[in-house]
Design an enzyme around this catalytic site. Sequence first.
Site, PDB file in Angstrom:
ATOM      1  N   HIS A  71       1.521  -1.788  -0.819  1.00 55.21           N
ATOM      2  CA  HIS A  71       2.475  -2.900  -0.778  1.00 55.21           C
ATOM      3  C   HIS A  71       3.749  -2.514  -0.034  1.00 55.21           C
ATOM      4  O   HIS A  71       4.203  -1.363  -0.092  1.00 55.21           O
ATOM      5  CB  HIS A  71       2.802  -3.422  -2.180  1.00 55.21           C
ATOM      6  CG  HIS A  71       3.527  -2.473  -3.085  1.00 55.21           C
ATOM      7  ND1 HIS A  71       4.893  -2.443  -3.185  1.00 55.21           N
ATOM      8  CD2 HIS A  71       3.076  -1.531  -3.952  1.00 55.21           C
ATOM      9  CE1 HIS A  71       5.262  -1.531  -4.089  1.00 55.21           C
ATOM     10  NE2 HIS A  71       4.172  -0.961  -4.565  1.00 55.21           N
ATOM     11  N   ASP A 188       7.906   4.133  -2.923  1.00 52.30           N
ATOM     12  CA  ASP A 188       7.023   3.217  -3.633  1.00 52.30           C
ATOM     13  C   ASP A 188       7.263   1.823  -3.052  1.00 52.30           C
ATOM     14  O   ASP A 188       8.231   1.161  -3.427  1.00 52.30           O
ATOM     15  CB  ASP A 188       7.343   3.271  -5.124  1.00 52.30           C
ATOM     16  CG  ASP A 188       6.625   2.218  -5.951  1.00 52.30           C
ATOM     17  OD1 ASP A 188       5.632   1.653  -5.475  1.00 52.30           O
ATOM     18  OD2 ASP A 188       7.093   1.957  -7.080  1.00 52.30           O
ATOM     19  N   GLU A 222       3.829  -6.992  -5.210  1.00 51.69           N
ATOM     20  CA  GLU A 222       3.369  -6.014  -6.190  1.00 51.69           C
ATOM     21  C   GLU A 222       4.425  -5.708  -7.234  1.00 51.69           C
ATOM     22  O   GLU A 222       4.126  -5.575  -8.421  1.00 51.69           O
ATOM     23  CB  GLU A 222       2.936  -4.726  -5.481  1.00 51.69           C
ATOM     24  CG  GLU A 222       2.147  -3.752  -6.360  1.00 51.69           C
ATOM     25  CD  GLU A 222       3.008  -2.822  -7.214  1.00 51.69           C
ATOM     26  OE1 GLU A 222       2.467  -2.156  -8.111  1.00 51.69           O
ATOM     27  OE2 GLU A 222       4.254  -2.766  -6.976  1.00 51.69           O
ATOM     28  N   GLU A 223       5.676  -5.611  -6.805  1.00 52.38           N
ATOM     29  CA  GLU A 223       6.740  -5.213  -7.732  1.00 52.38           C
ATOM     30  C   GLU A 223       7.038  -6.271  -8.787  1.00 52.38           C
ATOM     31  O   GLU A 223       7.735  -5.987  -9.761  1.00 52.38           O
ATOM     32  CB  GLU A 223       8.016  -4.869  -6.962  1.00 52.38           C
ATOM     33  CG  GLU A 223       7.910  -3.619  -6.086  1.00 52.38           C
ATOM     34  CD  GLU A 223       7.741  -2.328  -6.877  1.00 52.38           C
ATOM     35  OE1 GLU A 223       7.707  -2.367  -8.119  1.00 52.38           O
ATOM     36  OE2 GLU A 223       7.653  -1.270  -6.233  1.00 52.38           O
ATOM     37  N   ASP A 243      -1.009   3.833  -3.763  1.00 52.35           N
ATOM     38  CA  ASP A 243       0.351   3.615  -4.249  1.00 52.35           C
ATOM     39  C   ASP A 243       0.925   4.979  -4.607  1.00 52.35           C
ATOM     40  O   ASP A 243       0.272   6.008  -4.409  1.00 52.35           O
ATOM     41  CB  ASP A 243       0.327   2.672  -5.457  1.00 52.35           C
ATOM     42  CG  ASP A 243       1.629   1.899  -5.649  1.00 52.35           C
ATOM     43  OD1 ASP A 243       2.689   2.467  -5.341  1.00 52.35           O
ATOM     44  OD2 ASP A 243       1.579   0.751  -6.102  1.00 52.35           O
ATOM     45  N   HIS A 323      11.194   4.498  -8.896  1.00 53.58           N
ATOM     46  CA  HIS A 323      12.116   3.373  -9.028  1.00 53.58           C
ATOM     47  C   HIS A 323      13.573   3.815  -8.981  1.00 53.58           C
ATOM     48  O   HIS A 323      14.469   3.077  -9.383  1.00 53.58           O
ATOM     49  CB  HIS A 323      11.829   2.541 -10.278  1.00 53.58           C
ATOM     50  CG  HIS A 323      10.682   1.608 -10.112  1.00 53.58           C
ATOM     51  ND1 HIS A 323      10.423   0.563 -10.968  1.00 53.58           N
ATOM     52  CD2 HIS A 323       9.712   1.540  -9.162  1.00 53.58           C
ATOM     53  CE1 HIS A 323       9.343  -0.085 -10.574  1.00 53.58           C
ATOM     54  NE2 HIS A 323       8.897   0.485  -9.476  1.00 53.58           N
TER      55      HIS A 323
END
Length: 346
Positions: A71, A188, A222-223, A243, A323
């Site tokens: 993603h 990510d 995706e998030e 991922d 994150h």
Amino acid sequence: MIDRNYAEYAWEQTAALLAIDSPSGFTESAAIWVKQAFEKLGFAAEITTKGGVLADLGGKAEDDGLLLEAHCDTLGGMVSQIKGNGRLQLTAIGGMRPENGEAENVTVYTRSGKTIEGTFQLCNASVHVNGAYGDTKREYAAMEVVLDEDVSSAEDTRKLGIEVGDYVCFDPRTRRTASGYLKSRFLDDKLSVGILLGFAKYLADNHITPARKTYAHITVYEEVGHGGSASVPAGVTEAISVDMGCVGDGLSCTERQVSICAKDSGGPYSYEVVGKLIDAAKKTGADYAVDVYPHYGSDVEATLRSGHDLRHGLIGAGVYASHGYERSHMDGIYNTLKVLQGYLEV
């Protein structure tokens, strides 16, 4: 064996994509870039209705297709209130934690296309003034964007063109160290998009046609949980999410390895696919770890939940500080490429 130069190419593509702001729902520029990157390598690619990119990597047998999912959407913020002092209160896009974005430079994108810079700060951020600085819980209600413009009222800010609903993007601060470590927000999952482009270049340069029909789906939601829920081509029987691999306490993976996930918060991955991924790592000499992720969900789980009948797996280069300000390594890229090569037997 796949050449390490493809890991270098993968990082070059990653760094270029990281320079394009693309929080979930604000991904058009990134998707266009990704589509063109696949097309430059000679592969047909299209923008899906949802806004992702579906690339056809070729293949012979169309009744046992493989879908590789990554993603290009990231975490970010959105203006939820223009405060009386002209500063901005935010709401999170995805899992963007306020304490992790504190003191980061940001860019506000207005609907007119104008961009305005600022900094995401604790309200009353001067330590020499705020005696409760260290005791204040970092939450969005206690944080604000201080615009780098001469504003002191909501009216001043609106005159700049800023309104509720505008996207606020955090500076990725991308860099590569001499020792091969890769540091940036949003590895990510832009790192994995770069890896899939590196793998696509390997196929193109060596004129390789996979034995099974193979696609890459670069998703854009995706998030927020539904990235991989659509755009599965006919004939696909397996989907592998490429991922980030988790690095942290209780896990064995490092940033220099490829992680193979056996289970995450959504449940176990296909026992068969996980086994084949392990075999691929062993066959190619990839440095790998098998781990269980405690707080994680992936594109391929969204694919399954949307009703598609397929087997699923998850791999990724190890990423620390997920994150947040994330870190991986060139070795992690290379080991992930090795597993893809071994899995597709190319």
